[in-house]
Design a protein around this motif. Structure first.
Motif, PDB file in Angstrom:
ATOM      1  N   HIS B 414       0.831  -1.215   0.000  1.00  0.00           N
ATOM      2  CA  HIS B 414       0.000   0.000   0.000  1.00  0.00           C
ATOM      3  C   HIS B 414       0.862   1.260   0.000  1.00  0.00           C
ATOM      4  CE1 HIS B 414      -3.172  -2.867   1.008  1.00  0.00           C
ATOM      5  NE2 HIS B 414      -4.005  -1.966   0.559  1.00  0.00           N
ATOM      6  N   ALA B 415       1.969   1.201   0.721  1.00  0.00           N
ATOM      7  CA  ALA B 415       2.845   2.379   0.770  1.00  0.00           C
ATOM      8  C   ALA B 415       3.461   2.639  -0.601  1.00  0.00           C
ATOM      9  CB  ALA B 415       3.938   2.159   1.816  1.00  0.00           C
ATOM     10  N   VAL B 416       3.951   1.586  -1.229  1.00  0.00           N
ATOM     11  CA  VAL B 416       4.568   1.739  -2.557  1.00  0.00           C
ATOM     12  C   VAL B 416       3.541   2.294  -3.540  1.00  0.00           C
ATOM     13  CG1 VAL B 416       5.479   0.437  -4.532  1.00  0.00           C
ATOM     14  CG2 VAL B 416       6.364  -0.002  -2.236  1.00  0.00           C
ATOM     15  N   PHE B 417       2.354   1.749  -3.471  1.00  0.00           N
ATOM     16  CA  PHE B 417       1.331   2.197  -4.418  1.00  0.00           C
ATOM     17  C   PHE B 417       0.916   3.646  -4.134  1.00  0.00           C
ATOM     18  CE2 PHE B 417      -2.984   2.318  -6.303  1.00  0.00           C
ATOM     19  CZ  PHE B 417      -2.622   2.011  -7.599  1.00  0.00           C
ATOM     20  N   ALA B 418       0.831   3.976  -2.862  1.00  0.00           N
ATOM     21  CA  ALA B 418       0.467   5.362  -2.510  1.00  0.00           C
ATOM     22  C   ALA B 418       1.532   6.330  -3.020  1.00  0.00           C
ATOM     23  CB  ALA B 418       0.309   5.488  -0.994  1.00  0.00           C
ATOM     24  N   VAL B 419       2.798   5.943  -2.884  1.00  0.00           N
ATOM     25  CA  VAL B 419       3.884   6.803  -3.386  1.00  0.00           C
ATOM     26  C   VAL B 419       3.789   6.925  -4.906  1.00  0.00           C
ATOM     27  CG1 VAL B 419       6.390   6.973  -3.665  1.00  0.00           C
ATOM     28  CG2 VAL B 419       5.418   6.346  -1.448  1.00  0.00           C
ATOM     29  N   PHE B 420       3.527   5.793  -5.536  1.00  0.00           N
ATOM     30  CA  PHE B 420       3.370   5.796  -6.997  1.00  0.00           C
ATOM     31  C   PHE B 420       2.265   6.777  -7.404  1.00  0.00           C
ATOM     32  CE2 PHE B 420       0.846   4.097 -10.551  1.00  0.00           C
ATOM     33  CZ  PHE B 420       1.783   4.202 -11.568  1.00  0.00           C
ATOM     34  N   LEU B 421       1.146   6.718  -6.699  1.00  0.00           N
ATOM     35  CA  LEU B 421       0.040   7.637  -7.011  1.00  0.00           C
ATOM     36  C   LEU B 421       0.456   9.080  -6.769  1.00  0.00           C
ATOM     37  CD1 LEU B 421      -3.221   5.973  -5.597  1.00  0.00           C
ATOM     38  CD2 LEU B 421      -2.477   6.107  -7.961  1.00  0.00           C
ATOM     39  N   PHE B 422       1.184   9.263  -5.685  1.00  0.00           N
ATOM     40  CA  PHE B 422       1.604  10.613  -5.323  1.00  0.00           C
ATOM     41  C   PHE B 422       2.475  11.227  -6.424  1.00  0.00           C
ATOM     42  CE2 PHE B 422       4.353  13.661  -3.097  1.00  0.00           C
ATOM     43  CZ  PHE B 422       3.360  14.485  -2.573  1.00  0.00           C
ATOM     44  N   LEU B 423       3.234  10.374  -7.100  1.00  0.00           N
ATOM     45  CA  LEU B 423       4.123  10.874  -8.158  1.00  0.00           C
ATOM     46  C   LEU B 423       3.366  11.188  -9.451  1.00  0.00           C
ATOM     47  CD1 LEU B 423       7.173   8.489  -7.593  1.00  0.00           C
ATOM     48  CD2 LEU B 423       6.971  10.894  -6.943  1.00  0.00           C
ATOM     49  N   GLN B 424       2.110  10.726  -9.550  1.00  0.00           N
ATOM     50  CA  GLN B 424       1.302  11.028 -10.728  1.00  0.00           C
ATOM     51  C   GLN B 424       0.722  12.436 -10.585  1.00  0.00           C
ATOM     52  OE1 GLN B 424       0.959   8.389 -13.089  1.00  0.00           O
ATOM     53  NE2 GLN B 424       2.441   7.528 -11.680  1.00  0.00           N
ATOM     54  N   LYS B 425       0.256  12.933 -11.728  1.00  0.00           N
ATOM     55  CA  LYS B 425      -0.359  14.262 -11.697  1.00  0.00           C
ATOM     56  C   LYS B 425      -1.874  14.097 -11.755  1.00  0.00           C
ATOM     57  CE  LYS B 425      -0.453  18.481 -14.390  1.00  0.00           C
ATOM     58  NZ  LYS B 425      -0.322  18.987 -15.742  1.00  0.00           N
ATOM     59  N   GLY B 426      -2.573  14.778 -10.876  1.00  0.00           N
ATOM     60  CA  GLY B 426      -4.046  14.772 -10.933  1.00  0.00           C
ATOM     61  C   GLY B 426      -4.678  13.474 -10.477  1.00  0.00           C
ATOM     62  N   VAL B 427      -4.233  12.937  -9.352  1.00  0.00           N
ATOM     63  CA  VAL B 427      -4.847  11.726  -8.796  1.00  0.00           C
ATOM     64  C   VAL B 427      -6.045  12.145  -7.940  1.00  0.00           C
ATOM     65  CG1 VAL B 427      -4.490   9.737  -7.273  1.00  0.00           C
ATOM     66  CG2 VAL B 427      -2.676  10.457  -8.838  1.00  0.00           C
ATOM     67  N   SER B 428      -7.154  11.455  -8.129  1.00  0.00           N
ATOM     68  CA  SER B 428      -8.363  11.859  -7.399  1.00  0.00           C
ATOM     69  C   SER B 428      -8.255  11.478  -5.927  1.00  0.00           C
ATOM     70  CB  SER B 428      -9.596  11.208  -8.026  1.00  0.00           C
ATOM     71  OG  SER B 428      -9.461   9.811  -8.003  1.00  0.00           O
ATOM     72  N   ILE B 429      -8.978  12.211  -5.114  1.00  0.00           N
ATOM     73  CA  ILE B 429      -8.935  11.999  -3.664  1.00  0.00           C
ATOM     74  C   ILE B 429      -9.451  10.602  -3.308  1.00  0.00           C
ATOM     75  CG2 ILE B 429     -11.191  13.107  -3.288  1.00  0.00           C
ATOM     76  CD1 ILE B 429      -8.241  13.549  -0.951  1.00  0.00           C
ATOM     77  N   THR B 430     -10.410  10.119  -4.097  1.00  0.00           N
ATOM     78  CA  THR B 430     -10.976   8.802  -3.796  1.00  0.00           C
ATOM     79  C   THR B 430      -9.972   7.677  -4.079  1.00  0.00           C
ATOM     80  OG1 THR B 430     -12.017   8.908  -5.956  1.00  0.00           O
ATOM     81  CG2 THR B 430     -13.425   9.364  -4.054  1.00  0.00           C
ATOM     82  N   SER B 431      -8.976   7.952  -4.915  1.00  0.00           N
ATOM     83  CA  SER B 431      -7.935   6.934  -5.137  1.00  0.00           C
ATOM     84  C   SER B 431      -7.158   6.740  -3.834  1.00  0.00           C
ATOM     85  CB  SER B 431      -6.971   7.375  -6.241  1.00  0.00           C
ATOM     86  OG  SER B 431      -7.668   7.613  -7.421  1.00  0.00           O
TER      87      SER B 431
END
Lengths: 305, 717
Positions: B414-431
């Protein structure tokens, strides 16, 4: 050891890795990449490029359509994502950012464009405009100096040959008749803003030299350059020269209110108070009649062509 | 105390809840506020056209309004008109919904039906209701939903899912209900759109199945044999019905190769006698990467539109968590199957496609290769996730150490995936919310063995409800964006050609641009007769418009011109000069009445009813005309010619000539006549009604068998 290897080889991850490895052998990813690029760019294509290519036209100044610039931003962000070496796309992106209020990003994109294509006039010009409008005259001078040294023929060639310019200008008829005058206006504008920057930096000598250069190479609005030379000379307290330049400006444009105004200042400084008062009265009359028609100092626009 | 009725317990609440949530997400589309787009519009109109005419007693085999007339079988095959489930639309309409509303709700119900089929298939394959339910949710809330309002692909994948469910069910447990289900879904597949997608998928499946399950084949065939032995009549009927359902597609294929029709938009510069042949350019442009957008898988959901690839974010977490699960043959089988179909869907970027193009005759007819992604690659990927999830659910930490290690693994993923999402642009809050909830859920789940309270919390019902939340939370926001970015609805109503008035002239007006409405160029046609295509490309627009505004023109003379190129020039000049000559394709018809010695100077366009000419009856497929000329006349009906048109003058069969390049012409004797023009024979209509009945009967037999064999074991909440 054997059981560890077996354990690893029977994990789900191995399946995905194996398939990905197989795809590397079978699939031509280069073609896929090209297809994705074409499809994505087509999908994000703006509803038209008119707003972009008409930038800088003083009447009407069409730069304020936020929705259109958001479309440009989205599109050129995709272009530079796929084709990061495309200088014109970075240039257009920089313009889009600027009109969306993202000044830092605009500067970064335009700088990147200027690095990728150091021969093009409009990239350093637009950077110069941004800094000029920020009031950072030193940086503005740096970029305007860079811009004025660019070969206009090269600019013409780049506009007619580069991918994104071609796309943006699709459907524009009489392209040659449009680009050339606009380029000339751009060089003229570049000199104007550069002189104004030098004046702001109180480097009057350079301002005079530039104004002379603008006159000698036949840029638009010669009277304006005479006027600036007159203003710079006035600040250098070289009233004779200043009067000469201002008279030249008035000869070309007898309704040049600002020139009359500075002429009156010169005359007053030279002790000709009566004549100065008459000339000042003329300047006021012209101003009241609406003859104050030269671009204002703060007027500066980013341009694509 | 209130006691829950037994019948209420039978209702599969989690499925209904999921469906209601889905309906809520797409309420803008289902209410008609937002618009169907692209092919979805055309298919909706076709289905409406078919049903309206059918229930007015007219089986639509010809559409006189589609570019001056066209055989309608092509559209019937596209929509798979024999499918009795279409009658639901009619039913909903009769219950008070508008046609538009009835169609939209049919789409929703049909999609849900497909998802239920997928759930049943997943349940059969992974043998775990909870994991199958996750698969159901992931597919239900994937962007496959959006294709309903963008495409017609639901007509393809819904029967596919049921086919594979019934195939697996029949193989595992041969029963009549499964046999009828297999038969019915096969029949629908074989008569809907182009069945070549299915053939590719099914043949690949069979080859791989033989390769992977060679040892089981004997048992399977023995099981099939036993069923056939015990249920000979049913087995015979099933085989017969499937064979019969091959005929309509074959007939269309033969018609397409007859040379009478054209599909210019599809064919372009393709070589080949069949109109379904696709040009290389179209093949390359129809692949998965050219047609499906993958750039919003993780982010940019605020710009999400219909038809963009998307699966709920929880799918990636299951994928990552499942990387450590144990591989099994089933997983490898599914992955290889999806991989091969994916390669085929990538068209010319792999040597496989070139090989298939060269050696498999029908590959040149497959244009939309990206369908493979939606109908197979995505669903099988989700089946794989379901299998991974089953294994994850089976995890039990009996020792504290195991629970701690599992907790760490859950945290890491979950941490790795959260970081991955964080590095994307425009990730929705529900993600992010999903990642957080998933982390909490998984952390509690791995500790349930040692905690009775948690064990109770993860009861089957609660687990399904929690899965709905975990999967559904992100799509709730994503589809809100989709709705926001969608077009607002335009009226989806089309005047039916079966309307009660007949116009003698076509509406003739200028469009806003000042261009002539009739001046469509041949290359712009989607589907037409070949001769109309030739005609529109060969004559002047204005001349054609002026000519074609009249549905009927009466001539005194005919002239045979066999070469269409010559005929085009002659026809154009002749009409401009108002020569009283109709140009027919062969010399046969010229001497029928030897022309007319007292020919009037000009041809006579019919502008309306008169004492000499009256249309007394008409429908889509035919027309009845009363005439009364004092000398023989050649009547040109400016409705496209097709060799299946028949003409009867006073009950006597008379030849129909291809006239003025593209239209129909018939000689009329002097005096009072009744001319009947009809597309195809009563036998053809009888066959069509037979098929409608056959499909309804098969569906009925499926329902009866289902009730008899009580399949309530399949879905439970």
């Amino acid at each position: 050891m054997k059981s560890a290897v077996k354990f690893i080889l029977t994990r789900g991850a191995v399946l995905y890795l194996a398939l990905f490895g197989a795809s590397l052998l079978i699939v031509d990813y280069k073609v896929i990449r090209e297809r994705v690029i074409i499809r994505t760019l087509n999908h994000n294509m703006p509803g038209g490029f008119t707003h972009l290519i008409r930038l800088g036209e003083r009447e009407p100044n069409t730069a304020a359509d936020k929705e259109m610039f958001e479309q440009y931003e989205r599109y050129y962000e995709k272009v530079v994502q796929f084709l990061p070496q495309l200088a014109d796309a970075h240039g257009f992106l920089g313009i889009s950012y600027y009109y969306l209020g993202k000044e830092k990003k605009a500067i970064a994109s335009l700088e990147k464009a200027a690095v990728l294509n150091p021969y093009f006039f409009w990239f350093p010009y637009n950077l110069g405009v941004i800094y000029y409008k920020k009031g950072d005259h030193e940086k503005a001078v740096k970029y305007f100096e860079m811009a004025r040294k660019k070969n206009p023929e090269m600019a013409m060639l780049i506009i007619t040959k580069s991918i994104e310019y071609q796309r943006a200008l699709t459907g524009v008829v009489n392209l040659g008749e449009i680009i050339l005058p606009r380029l000339k206006a751009g060089y003229s504008e570049c000199h104007r803003l550069l002189i104004l920057s030098y004046l702001a930096l109180k480097d009057y000598g350079k301002a005079i030299a530039l104004a002379n250069e603008a006159v000698s190479i036949g840029l638009n609005s010669q009277e304006m350059f005479y006027y600036y030379a007159g203003v710079a000379s006035y600040h250098l307290e070289d009233y004779q020269k200043s009067i000469y330049f201002l008279q030249q400006a008035i000869e070309i444009d007898p309704d040049y209110a600002e020139a009359y105004y500075f002429l009156s200042l010169n005359l007053k400084a030279a002790g000709k108070d009566e004549m100065a008062a008459q000339v000042l009265a003329k300047a006021v009359t012209l101003q009241q009649q609406g003859h104050e028609k030269k671009p204002k100092e703060e007027e500066a626009y980013l341009r694509a062509i | 105390m209130f006691k829950k009725p037994a019948a209420l317990k039978q209702i599969p609440w989690p499925f209904l809840l999921s469906f209601l949530l889905w309906v809520f997400m797409f309420r803008g589309f289902l209410s008609g506020e937002l618009s169907l787009v692209l092919d979805a519009v055309q298919y909706a109109l076709s289905i409406k056209f078919y049903l309206v005419n059918l229930f007015h007693g007219v089986y639509p085999l010809w559409d006189p309004d589609w570019y001056y007339g066209i055989p309608w079988e092509f559209f019937l095959r596209r929509i798979g008109n024999y499918n009795p489930l279409y009658f639901v639309i009619f039913l909903l309409n009769k219950l008070g919904l508008s046609w538009h509303g009835a169609y939209l709700w049919f789409l929703a119900v049909y999609y849900f039906l497909g998802m239920v089929g997928f759930y049943l298939l997943a349940k059969r394959l992974v043998k775990d209701e909870r994991a199958a339910f996750l698969g159901f949710l992931l597919l239900l809330f994937s962007s496959l939903s959006t294709m309903l309002f963008f495409s017609y692909i639901q007509l393809i994948f819904v029967p596919y899912f049921w086919f594979f469910y019934f195939l697996v069910a029949f193989t595992q447990e041969p029963k009549q209900v499964h046999a009828w289900g297999l038969t019915f879904s096969s029949m629908v597949i074989l008569t809907t759109y182009i069945p070549f997608y299915f053939i590719t998928i099914f043949v690949t499946f069979l080859i791989l199945f033989v390769f992977f399950y060679m040892k089981s084949l004997r048992t399977i065939f023995s099981r099939y044999g036993q069923f056939a032995g015990k249920n000979r009549f049913v087995a015979f009927l099933c085989c017969l019905f499937i064979l019969l359902s091959l005929i309509p597609g074959y007939r269309l294929y033969k018609d397409a190769a007859s040379g009478e029709l054209a599909l210019p938009a599809r064919q372009q510069e393709a070589q080949g006698g069949n109109i379904f042949t696709v040009s290389e350019r179209n093949i390359a442009g129809g692949d998965i990467t050219s047609q499906v957008y993958f750039d919003k898988l993780f982010s940019g959901h605020d710009e999400m539109e219909l038809g963009v690839a998307y699966v709920p974010v929880f799918a990636y977490l299951v994928l990552l968590l499942g990387l450590g699960t144990t591989l099994n043959k089933k997983m490898v089988f599914m992955a290889v199957w999806a991989f091969i179909i994916l390669l085929i869907g990538l068209t010319t970027t792999t040597p496989l496609y070139d090989f298939l193009m060269e050696h498999v005759f029908y590959f040149k007819y497959i244009r939309q290769s990206y369908y493979f992604f939606w109908v197979l690659v995505l669903p099988v990927f989700i089946l794989l996730l379901s299998e991974q999830f089953r294994q994850l659910l089976a995890f039990e930490a009996h020792r504290r150490k195991d629970a701690v290690l599992a907790g760490l693994y859950v945290f890491l993923i979950h941490a790795v995936f959260a970081v991955f999402l964080f590095l994307q642009k425009g990730v929705s809050i529900t993600s992010y919310a999903t990642v957080f909830l998933s982390f909490v859920w998984c952390s509690l789940y791995v500790r349930r063995t040692a905690n009775a309270g948690l064990e109770k919390f993860f009861s089957p019902r609660n687990l399904l409800i929690s899965l709905i939340i975990l999967v559904g939370i992100q799509p709730l926001q994503t589809y809100l964006f989709v709705s926001r970015n969608a077009f607002h609805a335009v009226a989806l109503e089309k005047e039916m050609p079966a309307s009660l008035t007949f116009e003698y002239q076509r509406a003739y007006h200028k469009s806003e641009e000042g261009e002539n409405k009739f001046s469509i160029k041949g290359r712009q046609l989607y589907y037409s007769t070949r001769w109309l295509y030739v005609l529109l490309n060969g004559v002047d627009d204005d001349m054609f418009s002026e000519y074609a505004r009249y549905k009927f023109i009466v001539y005194d003379k005919t002239k045979a011109v066999e070469d269409d190129r010559v005929a085009l020039k002659e026809f154009e000049r002749s009409w401009r000069d108002r020569e009283n000559i109709a140009y027919i394709e062969s010399a046969e018809g010229v001497d029928h009445f030897s022309g007319s010695a007292n020919a009037s100077l000009e041809p006579q366009p019919i502008e309306g009813e008169s004492g000499q000419f009256k249309v007394s009856d008409f429908d889509l497929n035919g027309i009845k005309i009363e005439t009364g000329y004092n000398k023989p006349k050649f009547l040109v009906y400016n409705d496209n010619y097709h060799s299946d048109w028949q003409a009867f003058v006073n009950g006597q069969r008379t030849p129909v000539r291809r006239t003025n390049i593209s239209f129909k012409g018939v000689w009329l004797p002097e005096g009072k006549n009744t001319l009947v023009l009809r597309f195809r024979s009563p036998i053809d209509y009888g066959i069509e009604y037979f098929y409608v009945g056959l499909f309804s009967l098969t569906f009925l037999l499926l329902i009866i068998a289902a009730i008899k064999e009580n399949p309530s074991y399949e879905i439970s909440g």
